[in-house]
Design an enzyme around this catalytic site. Structure first.
Site, short mmCIF file in Angstrom:
data_model
loop_
_atom_site.label_atom_id
_atom_site.label_comp_id
_atom_site.label_asym_id
_atom_site.label_seq_id
_atom_site.Cartn_x
_atom_site.Cartn_y
_atom_site.Cartn_z
N HIS A 20 1.05 -1.26 -0.16
CA HIS A 20 0.01 0.02 -0.06
C HIS A 20 0.91 1.13 -0.04
CE1 HIS A 20 -3.73 2.33 0.72
NE2 HIS A 20 -2.81 3.16 1.70
N CYS A 21 0.73 2.07 -0.99
CA CYS A 21 1.56 3.25 -1.24
C CYS A 21 0.85 4.50 -0.69
CB CYS A 21 2.16 3.47 -2.52
SG CYS A 21 3.22 4.82 -2.96
N VAL A 22 1.60 4.98 0.48
CA VAL A 22 1.10 6.20 0.95
C VAL A 22 1.08 7.62 -0.08
CG1 VAL A 22 1.36 5.59 3.15
CG2 VAL A 22 2.84 6.98 1.97
#
EC number: 2.3.1.225
Length: 402
Positions: free
Chosen positions: A281-283
């Site tokens: 999950h890329c912020v």
């Protein structure tokens, strides 16, 4: 006598909202002009602050919930809610960069504290498993603000030609296009697209086991170990295996999404949905990186690195003439004598810090691709102590390599 039929009471239709009205979290109609009215939590917090009493964490959370609910902008058919996490970058980034350009020591302090604050906020939100638009807002606003400073402070000096400006502008638009593609569906799984060949008894067994595991280990996901997953995505083969053994079916069954996950799929606790071939999950894009957007994510990183390095080179060649890029980055005499050059030099160093962080992410992604592993598999192997670090920790042997 025939029974008398009662007429159905028609519910009164709700009046349409004007542009400044909205329905708050309590289900009541409110107005944007009343954003500071009737706020008991805020009044209580101010009273305790004035009397030098400590605030309870629950009070702070209620105040933040109230602020986020009332922070709205007028819109057609009702005021729209504004995510409070996008505001700090828009306000603080220009202030910090302008303060850093006043003096060399201020620049060192500010440019050192910015990554520390960003990492602190990342770990704070990552620990709570919350979605945030802070990093996406920071990334997009940084691109726009760096381009604005380049047009206002660097281009008027006459060292940047039309072709160079056109190349840099084209790179910026390609970054936005790649980010838009990476923000799209990463490969979400839904019950309609999954194989529902399991019997009702097996489904009941999986749900019961998943609920027991969730209750026994709060915050954990109902998932199997890394070694129990196959390397190939074969939904038909996995469905045959799952239908034959309820124990194996439990390992690939997601009780939250109510579906059978194919190999290498995973449930993201931040997005709240399963993703096919989940990487991480890329912020920075506020989304998962999975099977459908992994290539776009890598392409966005590559274009950003090339464009950023090109923009840094053009800026240093303009404000520090007759010096190489590497020398000008560490030694540029007289750059703080002029506020325009000082601001440009500060933005260069800010861009260098961001570029170094993105380069590290890009390198890790290339290493994982070369070893045919995902970032989630790497982290799971490290947590389960089935993997070992190689080459100063850049490479992680997950034990799945042939």
């Amino acid at each position: 006598m025939k029974p008398v039929k009662k007429k159905k009471t028609e519910e009164p239709e709700l009046e349409p909202l004007c542009c400044c009205e909205y329905i708050d979290r309590n289900g009541e109609k409110n107005h944007v002009a009343a954003c500071l009215c009737d706020c008991q939590d805020l009044d209580e917090g101010c009273d305790r602050w004035i009397t030098c009493k400590s605030l309870q964490p629950e009070t702070c959370e209620r105040i933040m919930d109230t602020i986020s609910d009332r922070l709205r902008i007028p819109w057609l058919r009702g005021a729209k809610k504004v995510n409070i996490s996008i505001i700090p970058p828009l306000v603080l980034l220009p202030v910090f960069l302008h303060v850093a350009s006043w003096h060399f020591l201020l620049g060192v302090v500010v440019l050192t504290s910015l990554p520390v604050l960003a990492l602190w906020y990342y770990y704070l939100t990552h620990r709570r498993k919350e979605q945030t638009l802070f990093f996406l807002s920071l990334g997009l606003f940084s691109l726009g603000y760096m381009y604005y400073v380049f047009l206002q402070e660097v281009v008027p000096r006459g060292r940047v030609g039309p072709v160079q400006l056109a190349v840099l502008t084209c790179g910026l638009f390609l970054i936005l296009l790649a980010l838009y593609r990476a923000k799209r569906n990463p490969g979400y799984l839904n019950p309609a697209s999954s194989d529902r060949s399991l019997s009702s008894s097996q489904l009941e067994f999986l749900n019961r086991k998943g609920q027991e595991k969730t209750k026994g280990f709060p915050g954990t996901d109902t998932s199997g170990s890394l070694n129990n997953r196959t390397a190939k995505d074969d939904p038909k083969g996995s469905s045959r295996m799952l239908a034959g053994s309820p124990t194996k079916a439990k390992e690939d069954w997601c009780a939250k999404c109510q579906l059978v996950r194919p190999a290498r799929a995973w449930h993201c606790r931040i997005c709240g949905i399963c993703v096919r071939r989940m990487d991480h999950h890329c912020v920075w894009i506020n989304s998962c990186v999975g099977e459908s957007n992994h290539q776009a994510f890598i392409l966005a990183l590559l274009i950003f690195l090339l464009t950023s390095v090109y923009g840094i080179t053009l800026t240093l060649d303009t404000i520090c003439r007759d010096r190489s890029v590497f020398t000008a980055l560490f030694y540029c005499p007289g750059v703080y004598a002029n506020y325009s050059s000082a601001l440009s030099f500060t933005c260069v160093w800010y861009s260098v810090i961001i570029t170094a962080g993105m380069a590290y992410i890009f390198l890790i992604q290339l290493i994982n691709i070369s070893y045919n592993v995902t970032e989630r598999e790497v982290q799971q192997a490290l947590r389960q102590k089935t993997g070992r670090r190689l080459l100063c920790g850049l490479i992680v042997d997950t034990g799945l390599l042939g």
